[in-house]
Scaffold this motif. Structure first.
Motif, PDB file in Angstrom:
ATOM      1  N   GLY A  36       0.770  -1.255   0.026  1.00 37.20           N
ATOM      2  CA  GLY A  36      -0.075   0.010  -0.134  1.00 37.20           C
ATOM      3  C   GLY A  36       0.737   1.237   0.065  1.00 37.20           C
ATOM      4  N   MET A  37       1.835   1.469   1.053  1.00 36.81           N
ATOM      5  CA  MET A  37       2.597   2.514   0.850  1.00 36.81           C
ATOM      6  C   MET A  37       4.065   1.966   1.035  1.00 36.81           C
ATOM      7  SD  MET A  37       0.548   4.935   3.462  1.00 36.81           S
ATOM      8  CE  MET A  37       1.538   6.399   3.064  1.00 36.81           C
ATOM      9  N   MET A  38       5.164   2.763   0.285  1.00 40.00           N
ATOM     10  CA  MET A  38       6.449   2.512   0.687  1.00 40.00           C
ATOM     11  C   MET A  38       7.018   3.698   0.428  1.00 40.00           C
ATOM     12  SD  MET A  38       9.019  -0.497  -0.833  1.00 40.00           S
ATOM     13  CE  MET A  38      10.560   0.149  -1.493  1.00 40.00           C
ATOM     14  N   PHE A  39       7.728   4.310   1.512  1.00 39.92           N
ATOM     15  CA  PHE A  39       8.532   5.493   1.417  1.00 39.92           C
ATOM     16  C   PHE A  39       9.769   5.264   1.985  1.00 39.92           C
ATOM     17  CE2 PHE A  39       3.976   6.757   0.556  1.00 39.92           C
ATOM     18  CZ  PHE A  39       4.266   7.706  -0.388  1.00 39.92           C
ATOM     19  N   VAL A  40      10.947   6.112   1.504  1.00 39.56           N
ATOM     20  CA  VAL A  40      12.181   6.164   2.118  1.00 39.56           C
ATOM     21  C   VAL A  40      12.406   7.701   2.360  1.00 39.56           C
ATOM     22  CG1 VAL A  40      14.419   5.855   1.786  1.00 39.56           C
ATOM     23  CG2 VAL A  40      13.027   4.188   1.135  1.00 39.56           C
ATOM     24  N   ALA A  41      13.078   7.869   3.544  1.00 41.62           N
ATOM     25  CA  ALA A  41      13.298   9.340   3.917  1.00 41.62           C
ATOM     26  C   ALA A  41      14.040   9.904   2.932  1.00 41.62           C
ATOM     27  CB  ALA A  41      14.364   9.465   5.385  1.00 41.62           C
TER      28      ALA A  41
ATOM     29  N   GLU B 171       7.580 -11.302   4.302  1.00 41.63           N
ATOM     30  CA  GLU B 171       6.499 -11.138   5.257  1.00 41.63           C
ATOM     31  C   GLU B 171       5.198 -11.535   4.521  1.00 41.63           C
ATOM     32  OE1 GLU B 171       4.480 -10.967   9.045  1.00 41.63           O
ATOM     33  OE2 GLU B 171       6.648 -11.482   8.406  1.00 41.63           O
ATOM     34  N   ALA B 172       4.836 -11.236   3.223  1.00 42.75           N
ATOM     35  CA  ALA B 172       3.459 -11.488   2.516  1.00 42.75           C
ATOM     36  C   ALA B 172       3.554 -12.930   2.431  1.00 42.75           C
ATOM     37  CB  ALA B 172       3.665 -10.603   1.325  1.00 42.75           C
ATOM     38  N   ARG B 173       4.786 -13.533   1.727  1.00 45.19           N
ATOM     39  CA  ARG B 173       4.725 -15.023   1.750  1.00 45.19           C
ATOM     40  C   ARG B 173       4.329 -15.882   2.905  1.00 45.19           C
ATOM     41  NH1 ARG B 173       9.591 -14.326  -2.016  1.00 45.19           N
ATOM     42  NH2 ARG B 173       8.784 -14.495  -4.281  1.00 45.19           N
ATOM     43  N   ARG B 174       5.182 -15.251   3.859  1.00 45.58           N
ATOM     44  CA  ARG B 174       4.925 -16.021   5.385  1.00 45.58           C
ATOM     45  C   ARG B 174       3.346 -16.044   5.828  1.00 45.58           C
ATOM     46  NH1 ARG B 174       4.063 -15.164  10.386  1.00 45.58           N
ATOM     47  NH2 ARG B 174       3.977 -13.091  10.206  1.00 45.58           N
ATOM     48  N   LEU B 175       2.505 -14.734   5.396  1.00 44.80           N
ATOM     49  CA  LEU B 175       1.405 -14.842   5.809  1.00 44.80           C
ATOM     50  C   LEU B 175       0.388 -15.364   4.718  1.00 44.80           C
ATOM     51  CD1 LEU B 175       1.491 -11.145   6.928  1.00 44.80           C
ATOM     52  CD2 LEU B 175       1.242 -13.138   8.347  1.00 44.80           C
ATOM     53  N   GLY B 176       0.949 -15.899   3.615  1.00 44.51           N
ATOM     54  CA  GLY B 176      -0.030 -16.610   2.699  1.00 44.51           C
ATOM     55  C   GLY B 176      -0.328 -15.983   1.390  1.00 44.51           C
ATOM     56  N   PHE B 177       0.116 -14.778   1.383  1.00 40.42           N
ATOM     57  CA  PHE B 177      -0.237 -14.057  -0.065  1.00 40.42           C
ATOM     58  C   PHE B 177       0.271 -14.498  -1.266  1.00 40.42           C
ATOM     59  CE2 PHE B 177      -0.730 -10.764   3.374  1.00 40.42           C
ATOM     60  CZ  PHE B 177      -1.886  -9.860   2.951  1.00 40.42           C
ATOM     61  N   VAL B 178      -0.431 -14.460  -2.144  1.00 36.21           N
ATOM     62  CA  VAL B 178       0.164 -14.992  -3.683  1.00 36.21           C
ATOM     63  C   VAL B 178       0.487 -14.244  -4.652  1.00 36.21           C
ATOM     64  CG1 VAL B 178      -0.561 -17.415  -3.118  1.00 36.21           C
ATOM     65  CG2 VAL B 178      -1.945 -15.571  -4.441  1.00 36.21           C
ATOM     66  N   ARG B 179      -0.043 -12.657  -4.196  1.00 35.97           N
ATOM     67  CA  ARG B 179      -0.040 -11.792  -5.243  1.00 35.97           C
ATOM     68  C   ARG B 179       0.062 -10.423  -4.520  1.00 35.97           C
ATOM     69  NH1 ARG B 179      -4.152  -8.882  -8.006  1.00 35.97           N
ATOM     70  NH2 ARG B 179      -3.522  -8.119 -10.044  1.00 35.97           N
ATOM     71  N   LEU B 180       0.688  -9.397  -4.807  1.00 40.16           N
ATOM     72  CA  LEU B 180       0.662  -7.975  -4.366  1.00 40.16           C
ATOM     73  C   LEU B 180       0.532  -7.134  -5.471  1.00 40.16           C
ATOM     74  CD1 LEU B 180       3.106  -7.907  -1.512  1.00 40.16           C
ATOM     75  CD2 LEU B 180       0.801  -8.316  -1.220  1.00 40.16           C
ATOM     76  N   THR B 181      -0.387  -6.070  -5.266  1.00 41.16           N
ATOM     77  CA  THR B 181      -0.316  -5.001  -6.323  1.00 41.16           C
ATOM     78  C   THR B 181       0.261  -3.892  -5.798  1.00 41.16           C
ATOM     79  OG1 THR B 181      -2.655  -4.403  -5.608  1.00 41.16           O
ATOM     80  CG2 THR B 181      -2.522  -6.017  -7.484  1.00 41.16           C
TER      81      THR B 181
ATOM     82  N   GLY C 149      11.349  -6.710  -9.645  1.00 40.04           N
ATOM     83  CA  GLY C 149      10.651  -7.947 -10.319  1.00 40.04           C
ATOM     84  C   GLY C 149       9.064  -7.746 -10.427  1.00 40.04           C
ATOM     85  N   ALA C 150       8.560  -6.574 -10.131  1.00 35.45           N
ATOM     86  CA  ALA C 150       7.117  -6.356 -10.371  1.00 35.45           C
ATOM     87  C   ALA C 150       6.947  -6.192 -11.789  1.00 35.45           C
ATOM     88  CB  ALA C 150       6.763  -5.083  -9.663  1.00 35.45           C
TER      89      ALA C 150
ATOM     90  N   LEU D  76       1.076  -1.991 -10.846  1.00 40.08           N
ATOM     91  CA  LEU D  76       1.771  -2.973 -10.961  1.00 40.08           C
ATOM     92  C   LEU D  76       1.718  -4.319 -10.192  1.00 40.08           C
ATOM     93  CD1 LEU D  76       5.281  -1.102 -10.128  1.00 40.08           C
ATOM     94  CD2 LEU D  76       4.147  -1.182 -12.510  1.00 40.08           C
ATOM     95  N   GLU D  77       2.097  -5.580 -10.380  1.00 36.45           N
ATOM     96  CA  GLU D  77       1.950  -6.741  -9.544  1.00 36.45           C
ATOM     97  C   GLU D  77       3.241  -7.430  -9.112  1.00 36.45           C
ATOM     98  OE1 GLU D  77      -0.823  -9.769 -10.697  1.00 36.45           O
ATOM     99  OE2 GLU D  77       0.408 -10.403 -12.352  1.00 36.45           O
ATOM    100  N   VAL D  78       3.377  -8.180  -8.316  1.00 35.24           N
ATOM    101  CA  VAL D  78       4.389  -9.209  -7.714  1.00 35.24           C
ATOM    102  C   VAL D  78       3.643 -10.338  -7.299  1.00 35.24           C
ATOM    103  CG1 VAL D  78       6.248  -9.565  -6.296  1.00 35.24           C
ATOM    104  CG2 VAL D  78       5.773  -7.041  -6.916  1.00 35.24           C
TER     105      VAL D  78
END
Length: 152
Positions: free
Chosen positions: A76-81, A100-110, A125-126, A145-147
């Motif tokens: 959802g959000m990704m920011f670096v100072a 972490e997403a894999r560990r929780l059972g996600f198979v796809r992130l947008t 890799g997206a 995008l998707e991963v």
């Protein structure tokens, strides 16, 4: 550098970090004001959005949110100072969030990416699957995008 769950009291600081990071791309004050609501972190959302920070010597250098419920979710959000760009913090956070997403059972992130950040996500890799309307700026589209997370 280490990653840890964000704390509720950090919501305001993370909001300011997100806005300063967005400003790095040269967006003007009017644009940033229009984005403020969408980039605001609320204390009540920290756990639900699985907010993670990268910190070094007690200083937060960036953060991510992992939104949704398995099997499909969103980065959802990704920011670096802005002062910490180019140090590998984005890669570090991205890889941690994917793990972490894999560990929780996600198979796809947008990812609804800022156009300036799209090359980073593609390098990670997206793949671009389309465009999505900006939640802040009417008529503006963002790269969608998707991963896929099923292969290691």
């Amino acid at each position: 550098m280490k990653v840890r769950p964000a704390q509720r009291f950090e919501a305001g600081a993370l909001t300011e970090l997100a806005l300063a990071s967005k400003a790095h791309w040269g967006y003007d004050e009017a644009f940033l004001a229009a984005c403020r609501d969408e980039l605001t972190m609320h204390p009540a959302d920290m756990d639900r959005r699985r907010t993670t920070v990268a910190e070094e010597d007690g200083r937060v250098l960036g953060f991510t949110t992992l939104d949704g419920a398995p099997p499909e979710g969103a980065l959802g959000m990704m920011f670096v100072a802005s002062g910490a760009l180019g140090r590998g913090i984005g890669r570090f956070l991205f890889e941690h969030t994917i793990t972490e997403a894999r560990r929780l059972g996600f198979v796809r992130l947008t990812i609804d990416a800022d156009p300036n950040a799209e090359p980073f996500y593609l390098a990670m890799g997206a793949v671009r699957i389309g465009a999505t309307p900006s939640g802040s700026i009417p008529g503006r589209e963002l790269p969608l995008l998707e991963v896929g997370l099923t292969s290691h």
